[in-house]
Write an enzyme that holds these catalytic residues in place. Sequence first.
Site, PDB file in Angstrom:
ATOM      1  N   ASP A 138     -35.274   9.705  64.814  1.00 22.31           N
ATOM      2  CA  ASP A 138     -35.408   8.262  64.683  1.00 22.31           C
ATOM      3  C   ASP A 138     -36.885   7.936  64.817  1.00 22.31           C
ATOM      4  O   ASP A 138     -37.644   8.693  65.437  1.00 22.31           O
ATOM      5  CB  ASP A 138     -34.603   7.522  65.756  1.00 22.31           C
ATOM      6  CG  ASP A 138     -34.267   6.092  65.350  1.00 22.31           C
ATOM      7  OD1 ASP A 138     -33.118   5.850  64.936  1.00 22.31           O
ATOM      8  OD2 ASP A 138     -35.158   5.225  65.444  1.00 22.31           O
TER       9      ASP A 138
ATOM     10  N   ASP B 204     -40.703   9.606  61.504  1.00 24.90           N
ATOM     11  CA  ASP B 204     -40.882   8.491  60.593  1.00 24.90           C
ATOM     12  C   ASP B 204     -40.747   9.065  59.183  1.00 24.90           C
ATOM     13  O   ASP B 204     -41.583   9.863  58.749  1.00 24.90           O
ATOM     14  CB  ASP B 204     -42.258   7.868  60.802  1.00 24.90           C
ATOM     15  CG  ASP B 204     -42.555   6.721  59.855  1.00 24.90           C
ATOM     16  OD1 ASP B 204     -41.788   6.514  58.893  1.00 24.90           O
ATOM     17  OD2 ASP B 204     -43.572   6.031  60.079  1.00 24.90           O
ATOM     18  N   VAL B 205     -39.692   8.684  58.469  1.00 25.39           N
ATOM     19  CA  VAL B 205     -39.412   9.303  57.175  1.00 25.39           C
ATOM     20  C   VAL B 205     -40.418   8.913  56.098  1.00 25.39           C
ATOM     21  O   VAL B 205     -40.376   9.444  54.989  1.00 25.39           O
ATOM     22  CB  VAL B 205     -37.974   8.995  56.700  1.00 25.39           C
ATOM     23  CG1 VAL B 205     -36.947   9.589  57.651  1.00 25.39           C
ATOM     24  CG2 VAL B 205     -37.764   7.497  56.505  1.00 25.39           C
TER      25      VAL B 205
ATOM     26  N   TYR C  60     -34.022  -4.383  48.947  1.00 22.88           N
ATOM     27  CA  TYR C  60     -33.017  -3.493  49.537  1.00 22.88           C
ATOM     28  C   TYR C  60     -32.030  -3.005  48.478  1.00 22.88           C
ATOM     29  O   TYR C  60     -31.663  -1.829  48.443  1.00 22.88           O
ATOM     30  CB  TYR C  60     -32.289  -4.239  50.658  1.00 22.88           C
ATOM     31  CG  TYR C  60     -31.377  -3.386  51.499  1.00 22.88           C
ATOM     32  CD1 TYR C  60     -31.877  -2.360  52.279  1.00 22.88           C
ATOM     33  CD2 TYR C  60     -30.002  -3.627  51.538  1.00 22.88           C
ATOM     34  CE1 TYR C  60     -31.044  -1.580  53.074  1.00 22.88           C
ATOM     35  CE2 TYR C  60     -29.163  -2.862  52.330  1.00 22.88           C
ATOM     36  CZ  TYR C  60     -29.683  -1.842  53.094  1.00 22.88           C
ATOM     37  OH  TYR C  60     -28.853  -1.082  53.883  1.00 22.88           O
TER      38      TYR C  60
ATOM     39  N   LYS D 259     -31.389   0.867  47.455  1.00 20.33           N
ATOM     40  CA  LYS D 259     -30.079   1.518  47.592  1.00 20.33           C
ATOM     41  C   LYS D 259     -29.527   1.963  46.236  1.00 20.33           C
ATOM     42  O   LYS D 259     -28.866   3.000  46.144  1.00 20.33           O
ATOM     43  CB  LYS D 259     -29.105   0.569  48.288  1.00 20.33           C
ATOM     44  CG  LYS D 259     -29.399   0.366  49.774  1.00 20.33           C
ATOM     45  CD  LYS D 259     -29.346   1.670  50.551  1.00 20.33           C
ATOM     46  CE  LYS D 259     -29.418   1.443  52.066  1.00 20.33           C
ATOM     47  NZ  LYS D 259     -29.358   2.705  52.829  1.00 20.33           N
TER      48      LYS D 259
ATOM     49  N   ALA E  10     -20.910  -2.841  58.372  1.00 15.47           N
ATOM     50  CA  ALA E  10     -20.552  -2.056  59.550  1.00 15.47           C
ATOM     51  C   ALA E  10     -21.240  -2.707  60.749  1.00 15.47           C
ATOM     52  O   ALA E  10     -22.468  -2.720  60.833  1.00 15.47           O
ATOM     53  CB  ALA E  10     -20.981  -0.606  59.399  1.00 15.47           C
TER      54      ALA E  10
END
Length: 262
Positions: free
Chosen positions: A50, A78-79, A170, A174, A203
């Site tokens: 994370d 950190d991706v 976003y 996606k 979710a």
Amino acid sequence: MSDVESPAYVTGHGLLTGRTAVITAAAGAGIGGATARRFLEEGARVLISDAHARRLKESAAALAEEFGSARIASLPCDVTDEDQVQALFDTATGLYGGLDVVVNNAGLGGTSALVDMTDEQWSRVLDVTLNGTFRCTRAALRAMKETGAGVIVNNASVIGWRAQAGQAHYAAAKAGVMALTRCAAVEAAEYGVRVNAVSPSLAMHPHLVKVTTPELLEELTGREAFGRYAQPWEVANVIVFLASGYSSYMTGEVVSVSSQHA
């Protein structure tokens, strides 16, 4: 908010016993954290990551207390940083001697009308959500290519299929994750690696409540066929299925965990 009750929690059945997994954005109470728990309940060894180091440390400590420290490890990542991504996968193979499953859960949202959206807002969401998934998928394939087996599960969203005001960045990210999943699956097949994605809708977790208005949550909940939001573990169950041998002939699929395709 929905008053419809969620189903009973499903206990583990050892579906991932002996498997090793990396799960990104796995600190906290969202889908990543729920997936880490479900993988441990199914017998896997898990390295969680994370960008939030403190929250990650707390999550790893709680899981270690419950499941034992031998099957859970953590490393901040950190991706958007290629060096950190490579360090994450090097750590996984160093700890466990191999890598069986990768769950690319890291993503970043936000709400902004397109006419007001800045380049920085657009680029930040794309870099975390799409580029981050690309970086981790690439690193996973490089590791799995050597062993001739493995599973990658990406976290997409129904936003990649349907339009929603304020979500252009976003949604584009996606939708890109969905396309990346399909293309990666075609290339990975020769290595014996499967690549699929889940596409959740709503979710519920504490952070979502903080960043979403009650009116929007009520509207989105009302669209769902069951008249309620999903629990994060319900999405995690589908990820477990895609990571397990029960989905051995599935690749390049985007599985909706929602009734909201459009």
